[in-house]
Design a protein around this motif. Structure first.
Motif, mmCIF file in Angstrom:
data_model
loop_
_atom_site.group_PDB
_atom_site.id
_atom_site.type_symbol
_atom_site.label_atom_id
_atom_site.label_comp_id
_atom_site.label_asym_id
_atom_site.label_seq_id
_atom_site.Cartn_x
_atom_site.Cartn_y
_atom_site.Cartn_z
ATOM 1 N N UNK A 127 0.835 -1.198 0.000
ATOM 2 C CA UNK A 127 0.000 0.000 0.000
ATOM 3 C C UNK A 127 0.874 1.254 0.000
ATOM 4 N N UNK A 128 1.923 1.232 0.821
ATOM 5 C CA UNK A 128 2.797 2.401 0.927
ATOM 6 C C UNK A 128 3.415 2.749 -0.417
ATOM 7 N N UNK A 129 3.827 1.746 -1.186
ATOM 8 C CA UNK A 129 4.421 1.997 -2.497
ATOM 9 C C UNK A 129 3.435 2.719 -3.409
ATOM 10 N N UNK A 130 2.240 2.176 -3.514
ATOM 11 C CA UNK A 130 1.254 2.769 -4.412
ATOM 12 C C UNK A 130 0.878 4.184 -3.992
ATOM 13 N N UNK A 131 0.692 4.396 -2.704
ATOM 14 C CA UNK A 131 0.273 5.716 -2.209
ATOM 15 C C UNK A 131 1.402 6.729 -2.342
ATOM 16 N N UNK A 132 2.621 6.321 -1.985
ATOM 17 C CA UNK A 132 3.747 7.248 -2.088
ATOM 18 C C UNK A 132 3.998 7.673 -3.529
ATOM 19 N N UNK A 133 3.908 6.744 -4.454
ATOM 20 C CA UNK A 133 4.147 7.095 -5.850
ATOM 21 C C UNK A 133 3.056 8.018 -6.393
ATOM 22 N N UNK A 134 1.913 8.040 -5.700
ATOM 23 C CA UNK A 134 0.842 8.965 -6.080
ATOM 24 C C UNK A 134 1.085 10.385 -5.580
ATOM 25 N N UNK A 135 1.853 10.547 -4.489
ATOM 26 C CA UNK A 135 1.931 11.887 -3.881
ATOM 27 C C UNK A 135 3.343 12.467 -3.749
ATOM 28 N N UNK A 136 4.385 11.650 -3.928
ATOM 29 C CA UNK A 136 5.737 12.177 -3.730
ATOM 30 C C UNK A 136 6.106 13.313 -4.699
ATOM 31 N N UNK A 137 5.684 13.285 -5.969
ATOM 32 C CA UNK A 137 6.017 14.440 -6.823
ATOM 33 C C UNK A 137 5.451 15.742 -6.276
ATOM 34 N N UNK A 138 4.266 15.675 -5.688
ATOM 35 C CA UNK A 138 3.655 16.865 -5.102
ATOM 36 C C UNK A 138 4.459 17.337 -3.888
ATOM 37 N N UNK A 139 4.913 16.374 -3.071
ATOM 38 C CA UNK A 139 5.745 16.724 -1.915
ATOM 39 C C UNK A 139 7.068 17.325 -2.358
ATOM 40 N N UNK A 140 7.659 16.772 -3.421
ATOM 41 C CA UNK A 140 8.938 17.276 -3.915
ATOM 42 C C UNK A 140 8.819 18.731 -4.365
ATOM 43 N N UNK A 141 7.623 19.095 -4.851
ATOM 44 C CA UNK A 141 7.381 20.477 -5.269
ATOM 45 C C UNK A 141 6.933 21.359 -4.105
#
Length: 327
Positions: free
Chosen positions: A138-152
């Motif tokens: 679950x963590x993989x799927x969720x993180x890949x959904x939101x990490x680009x937003x966090x990086x910005x």
């Protein structure tokens, strides 16, 4: 290039079987042993029946320390249940040259010298790591959904997640909620707002967006299918869809397995592969990100092999160009 010798602990379970399926076809790997107390002495194909004709491996039940001492290992995968990896490493000594890739939750908070093994987040650290904690499915799927937003630096409000997983996510041991007669034509919520993967999700967001303190509201579902995860994540976003696509496509441009789809996505596009597909929509100031993976490959064993490839300076996609079922 000489082959990498690897051992698998807990090789009779779902993740162990998936590792064997991938690694027997990996161009740079030799499986030195596949250990299982419960299946010791039996052919691997007696448990993982689809492997009949593909391998003559026999489950080893020998003393594990003896195996570790006599085999010239380069890496070991730990595929036992949660809590067992820590016990294993406390009870056995490994040469310092042997890399450890753990598929349990035991070291995901990056304790005891482990590096969190999400390649899209920490590829450079994985390259030099000797101990890698494979992320949760679950963590993989969720993180890949939101990490680009966090990086910005653009997560400005609570993150809301609704995600469904197949029955293999619960492991091989039968329980009331994995039995066919209960799971078939059925859905249910479990561990709402308290799922154990929340810890690593928040840790990863904080690595990219310092000071992150917003809530991550996660509602997991049990699905009536065998494998795959779909996560639907939304949070406040002031930009346009085109701006969101630029952020996401730029973030994943150098990563071979995560792709932004301009069209709506469905699970059969990723089942049996190491891919993550992401789809974006913007609605009334909310960014909706759908993310799909196979929980046993990109969510577990495939990502573990991806981490191994990175750690041994192999092509990141070696042995992982797998075909989705599509229909």
């Amino acid at each position: 290039m000489s082959n990498i010798n690897i051992g698998i602990i807990g090789a009779a379970g779902y993740t162990g079987g998936e590792l064997i399926r991938i690694l027997i076809n990996h161009p740079h790997v030799n499986i030195a042993f596949a250990h299982s107390k419960s299946q010791a002495g039996k052919p691997v194909y007696a448990t993982h029946t689809d492997l009949l004709g593909d391998t003559d491996l026999v489950f080893s039940g020998d003393d594990i320390q003896e195996l570790l001492n006599k085999e010239e290992l380069n890496a070991i995968f730990l595929c036992s249940g949660h809590g067992e990896s820590k016990k294993f490493l406390e009870a056995h000594s490994l040469p310092e040259t042997v890399k450890v890739i753990d598929l349990s939750t035991d070291f995901r908070p990056e304790t005891d010298g482990f590096v969190y093994g999400l390649p899209e987040l920490q590829r450079d650290k994985i390259k030099v790591a000797t101990k890698i904690a494979n992320p949760g499915c679950f963590a993989t799927s969720i993180q890949l959904a939101i990490l680009p937003l966090a990086d910005a630096g653009l997560i400005k409000d609570a993150v809301h997640v609704s995600a469904v997983t197949g029955s293999t996510g619960a492991g091989q041991a039968l329980s009331a909620t994995t039995h066919f007669t209960w799971r078939n034509n059925n859905m249910s919520i479990y561990k709402a707002f308290t799922h154990q993967h929340l810890t690593e999700i928040k840790m990863s967001i904080s690595k990219l967006q310092a000071g992150f303190s917003e809530a991550v509201n996660f509602v997991p579902y049990r699905g009536d299918f065998t494998r795959g995860i779909m996560a639907n994540v939304y949070t406040a976003f002031a930009g346009s869809l085109e701006e969101a696509k630029v952020i996401y496509k730029s973030f994943y441009a150098s990563h071979p397995f995560t792709h932004v789809s301009d069209s709506p996505i469905d699970l059969k596009q990723v089942v049996n592969t190491n891919k993550c597909l992401v789809h974006l929509e913007v609605h009334d100031g909310q960014l909706l990100v759908s993310s799909i993976i196979d929980n046993l490959t990109k969510g577990a064993s495939g990502q573990a092999v991806q981490n191994m490839n990175i750690a041994f300076n192999l092509p990141e996609d070696a042995g992982l160009r797998l075909k989705a079922p599509a229909f």
